[in-house]
Motif scaffolding. Sequence first.
Motif, short mmCIF file in Angstrom:
data_model
loop_
_atom_site.label_atom_id
_atom_site.label_comp_id
_atom_site.label_asym_id
_atom_site.label_seq_id
_atom_site.Cartn_x
_atom_site.Cartn_y
_atom_site.Cartn_z
N GLU A 122 0.83 -1.20 0.00
CA GLU A 122 0.00 0.00 0.00
C GLU A 122 0.86 1.25 0.00
N LEU A 123 0.51 2.17 -0.87
CA LEU A 123 1.20 3.46 -0.94
C LEU A 123 0.26 4.51 -0.36
N THR A 124 0.72 5.19 0.66
CA THR A 124 -0.05 6.29 1.22
C THR A 124 0.54 7.59 0.71
N PRO A 125 -0.18 8.31 -0.14
CA PRO A 125 0.38 9.53 -0.72
C PRO A 125 0.67 10.60 0.32
N THR A 126 1.67 11.41 0.05
CA THR A 126 1.92 12.59 0.87
C THR A 126 0.82 13.61 0.58
N ALA A 127 0.77 14.65 1.37
CA ALA A 127 -0.23 15.69 1.16
C ALA A 127 -0.08 16.33 -0.22
N VAL A 128 1.17 16.54 -0.64
CA VAL A 128 1.42 17.14 -1.95
C VAL A 128 0.98 16.18 -3.06
N GLU A 129 1.33 14.91 -2.92
CA GLU A 129 0.94 13.92 -3.94
C GLU A 129 -0.58 13.80 -4.02
N SER A 130 -1.24 13.83 -2.88
CA SER A 130 -2.70 13.74 -2.86
C SER A 130 -3.33 14.94 -3.57
N ARG A 131 -2.76 16.11 -3.32
CA ARG A 131 -3.29 17.32 -3.96
C ARG A 131 -3.11 17.25 -5.48
N ARG A 132 -1.94 16.80 -5.91
CA ARG A 132 -1.68 16.70 -7.35
C ARG A 132 -2.55 15.61 -7.99
N LYS A 133 -2.73 14.52 -7.26
CA LYS A 133 -3.59 13.44 -7.78
C LYS A 133 -5.02 13.95 -7.94
N ARG A 134 -5.51 14.68 -6.95
CA ARG A 134 -6.86 15.23 -7.03
C ARG A 134 -6.98 16.19 -8.22
N ALA A 135 -5.93 16.96 -8.44
CA ALA A 135 -5.94 17.88 -9.59
C ALA A 135 -5.99 17.12 -10.90
N MET A 136 -5.27 15.99 -10.97
CA MET A 136 -5.31 15.15 -12.17
C MET A 136 -6.74 14.68 -12.42
N CYS A 137 -7.38 14.18 -11.37
CA CYS A 137 -8.74 13.67 -11.51
C CYS A 137 -9.72 14.76 -11.92
N GLU A 138 -9.52 15.95 -11.40
CA GLU A 138 -10.43 17.06 -11.70
C GLU A 138 -10.35 17.50 -13.15
N VAL A 139 -9.25 17.21 -13.81
CA VAL A 139 -9.12 17.54 -15.23
C VAL A 139 -10.15 16.77 -16.06
N TYR A 140 -10.53 15.59 -15.59
CA TYR A 140 -11.45 14.74 -16.34
C TYR A 140 -12.90 15.18 -16.13
N VAL A 141 -13.21 16.33 -16.67
CA VAL A 141 -14.56 16.88 -16.54
C VAL A 141 -15.58 15.95 -17.20
#
Length: 262
Positions: free
Chosen positions: A177-196
């Motif tokens: 299991e990989l637990t993302p850092t706060a920065v990684e989580s924020r960037r991952k969320r931004a990636m997902c948000e691109v998929y409108v």
Amino acid sequence: MDALAPLLGRTLLLVAHPDDESISCGALLQRIHEPIVVFATDGGPQDEYFWKNYGSRENYVAIRRREAAAALGAVGVHDIVWLNDAGGRQFMDQHLFHHLHAAADSLRQIVRDRKPQAILALAYEGGHPDHDSCNFLGRQIADEFQLPVWEAPLYFRRAGSDVLLQEFHSTNGTEIELTPTAVESRRKRAMCEVYVSQKGAVAIFENNTREIFRPMAQYDYSRPPHEGQLNYEAWQWPMTGQQVADKFQEFLASHHAAKGAH
């Protein structure tokens, strides 16, 4: 992170559709030094239900392609490839299991050209026929080139009709299991948000920040991933898990016959 070291060099990520990469391993992608992201289909199903708000299937495919480039570009991933047949045509969403030979040829050439050190594919779990086909193709090509092959889950349907997200259907003790850092989580969320265009689907995973991986299990591809109703069967899509597995067996039979002829 020592346990995930095999995936942190030059890794080829094989996913079925734009957004699969962000959901399944948006954090891991930020740690891989030389990621190569391969999309196995064009992301556009034949059924008008999925694309009618965009005017045409072609428009929908083009939008998903732009979203993929933007999402991956946001975390510095620019080596993006789309599988295609000998005529340069991409494979339609939900139809990958009908085109395994052409898809394998395309993936084989990408491996020759890019020379990855490992392959990471989606799990064999019965969530989507294209996900299962990516697992099958990842295993075949990794074995052919003697590469380590890993897998990541997305979703599957459990008896009782609930859908489990980013968990393996059965575990074998090799899961990491990989637990993302706060920065990684924020960037991952931004990636997902691109998929409108996928807002509803991506939102289901929004609060599930963890990622899980393992060396790919040894699957019996002559059978569906698990007993009981598969997720896409519950959705009443025009294929069953056994029909998908039968296509895997056809591929293996013809591949072994071709090897025997040489």
